[in-house]
Design a protein around this motif. Sequence first.
Motif, PDB file in Angstrom:
ATOM      1  N   GLU A  38       0.825  -1.221   0.000  1.00 54.30           N
ATOM      2  CA  GLU A  38       0.000   0.000   0.000  1.00 54.30           C
ATOM      3  C   GLU A  38       0.857   1.268   0.000  1.00 54.30           C
ATOM      4  OE1 GLU A  38      -1.764  -1.473   3.921  1.00 54.30           O
ATOM      5  OE2 GLU A  38      -2.230   0.658   3.970  1.00 54.30           O
ATOM      6  N   VAL A  39       2.073   1.178   0.523  1.00 54.85           N
ATOM      7  CA  VAL A  39       2.974   2.331   0.472  1.00 54.85           C
ATOM      8  C   VAL A  39       3.490   2.514  -0.957  1.00 54.85           C
ATOM      9  CG1 VAL A  39       5.159   3.280   1.322  1.00 54.85           C
ATOM     10  CG2 VAL A  39       3.622   2.079   2.898  1.00 54.85           C
ATOM     11  N   LEU A  40       3.891   1.391  -1.573  1.00 59.61           N
ATOM     12  CA  LEU A  40       4.377   1.447  -2.962  1.00 59.61           C
ATOM     13  C   LEU A  40       3.299   1.992  -3.895  1.00 59.61           C
ATOM     14  CD1 LEU A  40       6.219  -1.991  -3.072  1.00 59.61           C
ATOM     15  CD2 LEU A  40       7.273   0.271  -3.317  1.00 59.61           C
ATOM     16  N   GLU A  41       2.061   1.539  -3.675  1.00 62.15           N
ATOM     17  CA  GLU A  41       0.959   1.999  -4.532  1.00 62.15           C
ATOM     18  C   GLU A  41       0.729   3.493  -4.371  1.00 62.15           C
ATOM     19  OE1 GLU A  41      -2.499  -0.459  -3.782  1.00 62.15           O
ATOM     20  OE2 GLU A  41      -1.472  -2.144  -4.772  1.00 62.15           O
ATOM     21  N   ALA A  42       0.756   3.961  -3.123  1.00 62.53           N
ATOM     22  CA  ALA A  42       0.557   5.402  -2.877  1.00 62.53           C
ATOM     23  C   ALA A  42       1.646   6.203  -3.595  1.00 62.53           C
ATOM     24  CB  ALA A  42       0.583   5.680  -1.370  1.00 62.53           C
ATOM     25  N   MET A  43       2.871   5.697  -3.572  1.00 61.71           N
ATOM     26  CA  MET A  43       3.970   6.425  -4.218  1.00 61.71           C
ATOM     27  C   MET A  43       3.812   6.432  -5.737  1.00 61.71           C
ATOM     28  SD  MET A  43       7.199   5.268  -1.876  1.00 61.71           S
ATOM     29  CE  MET A  43       8.382   6.445  -2.553  1.00 61.71           C
ATOM     30  N   VAL A  45       0.974   6.307  -7.400  1.00 63.11           N
ATOM     31  CA  VAL A  45      -0.100   7.246  -7.743  1.00 63.11           C
ATOM     32  C   VAL A  45       0.432   8.680  -7.642  1.00 63.11           C
ATOM     33  CG1 VAL A  45      -2.377   8.101  -7.048  1.00 63.11           C
ATOM     34  CG2 VAL A  45      -1.914   5.632  -7.055  1.00 63.11           C
ATOM     35  N   ALA A  46       1.191   8.945  -6.573  1.00 65.70           N
ATOM     36  CA  ALA A  46       1.728  10.304  -6.365  1.00 65.70           C
ATOM     37  C   ALA A  46       2.642  10.708  -7.516  1.00 65.70           C
ATOM     38  CB  ALA A  46       2.491  10.360  -5.045  1.00 65.70           C
ATOM     39  N   ALA A  47       3.314   9.730  -8.088  1.00 68.85           N
ATOM     40  CA  ALA A  47       4.299  10.023  -9.134  1.00 68.85           C
ATOM     41  C   ALA A  47       3.645  10.446 -10.441  1.00 68.85           C
ATOM     42  CB  ALA A  47       5.187   8.795  -9.361  1.00 68.85           C
ATOM     43  N   ARG A  48       2.332  10.247 -10.549  1.00 73.00           N
ATOM     44  CA  ARG A  48       1.662  10.492 -11.845  1.00 73.00           C
ATOM     45  C   ARG A  48       1.095  11.891 -12.001  1.00 73.00           C
ATOM     46  NH1 ARG A  48      -0.896   5.181 -11.020  1.00 73.00           N
ATOM     47  NH2 ARG A  48       0.648   3.672 -11.748  1.00 73.00           N
ATOM     48  N   SER A  49       1.102  12.712 -10.931  1.00 74.55           N
ATOM     49  CA  SER A  49       0.556  14.075 -11.089  1.00 74.55           C
ATOM     50  C   SER A  49       1.464  15.097 -10.422  1.00 74.55           C
ATOM     51  CB  SER A  49      -0.821  14.219 -10.432  1.00 74.55           C
ATOM     52  OG  SER A  49      -1.561  13.050 -10.501  1.00 74.55           O
ATOM     53  N   PHE A  50       1.444  16.291 -10.972  1.00 77.64           N
ATOM     54  CA  PHE A  50       2.126  17.413 -10.326  1.00 77.64           C
ATOM     55  C   PHE A  50       1.320  17.844  -9.105  1.00 77.64           C
ATOM     56  CE2 PHE A  50       3.537  17.846 -14.778  1.00 77.64           C
ATOM     57  CZ  PHE A  50       4.907  17.785 -14.570  1.00 77.64           C
ATOM     58  N   LYS A 256      15.839  17.522   0.193  1.00 79.55           N
ATOM     59  CA  LYS A 256      14.416  17.532  -0.162  1.00 79.55           C
ATOM     60  C   LYS A 256      13.819  16.134  -0.200  1.00 79.55           C
ATOM     61  CE  LYS A 256      14.810  17.592  -5.231  1.00 79.55           C
ATOM     62  NZ  LYS A 256      14.568  18.441  -6.412  1.00 79.55           N
ATOM     63  N   VAL A 257      12.520  16.092   0.083  1.00 77.81           N
ATOM     64  CA  VAL A 257      11.755  14.875  -0.171  1.00 77.81           C
ATOM     65  C   VAL A 257      10.836  15.174  -1.350  1.00 77.81           C
ATOM     66  CG1 VAL A 257      11.707  13.570   1.989  1.00 77.81           C
ATOM     67  CG2 VAL A 257      10.320  15.614   1.768  1.00 77.81           C
ATOM     68  N   GLY A 258      10.669  14.218  -2.221  1.00 80.26           N
ATOM     69  CA  GLY A 258       9.775  14.383  -3.356  1.00 80.26           C
ATOM     70  C   GLY A 258       8.340  14.120  -2.939  1.00 80.26           C
ATOM     71  N   LYS A 259       7.428  14.438  -3.863  1.00 76.13           N
ATOM     72  CA  LYS A 259       6.009  14.169  -3.588  1.00 76.13           C
ATOM     73  C   LYS A 259       5.786  12.701  -3.285  1.00 76.13           C
ATOM     74  CE  LYS A 259       5.173  14.220  -8.636  1.00 76.13           C
ATOM     75  NZ  LYS A 259       6.621  14.105  -8.948  1.00 76.13           N
ATOM     76  N   GLU A 260       6.558  11.819  -3.943  1.00 77.18           N
ATOM     77  CA  GLU A 260       6.382  10.369  -3.747  1.00 77.18           C
ATOM     78  C   GLU A 260       6.760   9.976  -2.313  1.00 77.18           C
ATOM     79  OE1 GLU A 260       8.346  11.796  -6.036  1.00 77.18           O
ATOM     80  OE2 GLU A 260       7.302  11.491  -7.933  1.00 77.18           O
ATOM     81  N   GLU A 261       7.851  10.530  -1.810  1.00 76.38           N
ATOM     82  CA  GLU A 261       8.270  10.198  -0.439  1.00 76.38           C
ATOM     83  C   GLU A 261       7.299  10.782   0.588  1.00 76.38           C
ATOM     84  OE1 GLU A 261      10.818  11.324  -2.605  1.00 76.38           O
ATOM     85  OE2 GLU A 261      11.436   9.234  -2.896  1.00 76.38           O
ATOM     86  N   ILE A 262       6.821  11.995   0.324  1.00 74.82           N
ATOM     87  CA  ILE A 262       5.889  12.607   1.285  1.00 74.82           C
ATOM     88  C   ILE A 262       4.633  11.740   1.380  1.00 74.82           C
ATOM     89  CG2 ILE A 262       4.477  14.636   1.807  1.00 74.82           C
ATOM     90  CD1 ILE A 262       6.562  16.345   0.284  1.00 74.82           C
ATOM     91  N   VAL A 263       4.092  11.387   0.215  1.00 76.04           N
ATOM     92  CA  VAL A 263       2.872  10.572   0.188  1.00 76.04           C
ATOM     93  C   VAL A 263       3.153   9.170   0.752  1.00 76.04           C
ATOM     94  CG1 VAL A 263       1.326   9.392  -1.435  1.00 76.04           C
ATOM     95  CG2 VAL A 263       1.716  11.860  -1.638  1.00 76.04           C
ATOM     96  N   LYS A 270      -0.007   6.036   8.414  1.00 78.31           N
ATOM     97  CA  LYS A 270      -1.425   5.675   8.599  1.00 78.31           C
ATOM     98  C   LYS A 270      -1.573   4.163   8.739  1.00 78.31           C
ATOM     99  CE  LYS A 270      -3.964   9.367   6.265  1.00 78.31           C
ATOM    100  NZ  LYS A 270      -4.647   9.706   4.993  1.00 78.31           N
ATOM    101  N   ARG A 271      -0.787   3.416   7.958  1.00 77.03           N
ATOM    102  CA  ARG A 271      -0.830   1.953   8.033  1.00 77.03           C
ATOM    103  C   ARG A 271      -0.307   1.483   9.388  1.00 77.03           C
ATOM    104  NH1 ARG A 271       3.293  -1.714   7.318  1.00 77.03           N
ATOM    105  NH2 ARG A 271       2.642  -3.815   6.730  1.00 77.03           N
ATOM    106  N   TYR A 272       0.781   2.107   9.837  1.00 75.08           N
ATOM    107  CA  TYR A 272       1.450   1.641  11.056  1.00 75.08           C
ATOM    108  C   TYR A 272       0.542   1.731  12.286  1.00 75.08           C
ATOM    109  CZ  TYR A 272       5.514   0.605  13.975  1.00 75.08           C
ATOM    110  OH  TYR A 272       6.398   0.002  14.839  1.00 75.08           O
ATOM    111  N   VAL A 273      -0.235   2.813  12.377  1.00 74.50           N
ATOM    112  CA  VAL A 273      -1.094   2.953  13.560  1.00 74.50           C
ATOM    113  C   VAL A 273      -2.271   1.975  13.522  1.00 74.50           C
ATOM    114  CG1 VAL A 273      -0.432   5.354  14.001  1.00 74.50           C
ATOM    115  CG2 VAL A 273      -2.424   4.887  12.564  1.00 74.50           C
ATOM    116  N   ARG A 274      -2.560   1.406  12.350  1.00 71.81           N
ATOM    117  CA  ARG A 274      -3.660   0.443  12.231  1.00 71.81           C
ATOM    118  C   ARG A 274      -3.187  -1.000  12.301  1.00 71.81           C
ATOM    119  NH1 ARG A 274      -5.201   2.996   7.245  1.00 71.81           N
ATOM    120  NH2 ARG A 274      -4.326   1.094   6.367  1.00 71.81           N
TER     121      ARG A 274
END
Length: 381
Positions: A38-43, A45-50, A256-263, A270-274
């Motif tokens: 789920e982390v890889l997927e979020a990254m 998705v994040a990589a596909r838009s500005f 810097k962190v990129g949008k992919e790392e931030i997301v 969010k996953r870790y607390v669940r």
Amino acid sequence: MSRNLQSDMGIYQELGLQDVIVATGNFTELGGSLMPEEVLEAMQVAARSFVNIQALHERAGQVIADLTGAEAGYVTSGAAAGLVLGTAACMTGSNPAAIHQLPDTDGLKNEIVIHKAHSNNYNRMFRLAGAKVKEVGYGAHRTLPWQLESALDERTAAIVYVVAQFLVSQTALPLPEVLRIARAKGVPVIVDAANELPPVENLRKFIEMGADLVIFSGGKDLQGPQPSGFICGRRDLIEACALNGAPNHGIGRPMKVGKEEIVGLVAALKRYVRLDHQARIARWERQISLIVDGLSDIERLRVSRVFPDYTGRPVPRAWLTWDEETVSRSKQEVLDALAKGSPIIRVLEEYAGKGLLIDPSTLLAGQEAIIVERLRTIFAG
Ligand SMILES: *Cc1c(COP(=O)(O)O)cnc(C)c1O
């Protein structure tokens, strides 16, 4: 075991690299951690838009604040960058002239006070921001309250308090006492808790105790992107971290962190607390009993389960010790034999120097059996 924990070494083999079984816990030099699907997927998705990075940082900071109980949070390129930015923030506040001036700290509060017993390789991060390091206490012996009190003066930017299992002599003053002394002098306290997960409760613990800033690594047990982490705490100091960090042109611009790392970091948090942390511990316990049972009949080798670690992290581990004279294998020879085989096996040298530790938190399912087999061969030969 879910697909996301399967090791797919193909890409590393193409580069001529060997498989590694990591039984040390999370270490940057061994690849840190493995990101769940789920982390890889979020990254991805994040990589596909500005996106507006400043605004993304603010939203991510809000999630960090909500999940840590802190006033504010900021995603950093690892805990080490958090140490640089936290140090910078305590020296500059939100003063643009001071932010522009770093790493020259003339005329600024520019000393980081740290227990000698806490000093480690990451002290360099304070100096990277331009700070000077002032050690207090008798190191491995002990630290007295007056030693900390008398070190705090008009030059003090912050106290850094390190919570880490690699600090063998836990001889620093207790954190509540440090916070009391710091508060009386108006000095902020930064807690380096980079590797203090699990337990998940630690996400809130140091903030609840009253630390001004707390730093965690995203690339360790959180299983976020390897170059990620976060800093959380007082709103004014977090704002100062952001002003010193990318996309602003302060000292933190090259961190810097990129949008992919931030997301990715947000998804991991969010996953870790669940997560079902009891189930994780139960899995580690099964792996450790297999190792302890699998080696228990080897003459002169002592194998036992140790729990918890020096800072109370709930990770069961297998502890191996032997009499080097009767077994005629030095600790280094065993480490070398494990590291030279195929796959490479990396275990932890016990920090106090007594034997070896096997940490299951970075093991994939079934790897415990390979470790047992290899150790049986090494101790038989
Ligand atoms: C791992 C670690 C760091 C560095 O964390 P990164 O996220 O790899 O930058 C800093 N301090 C301590 C105590 C650590 O264990």
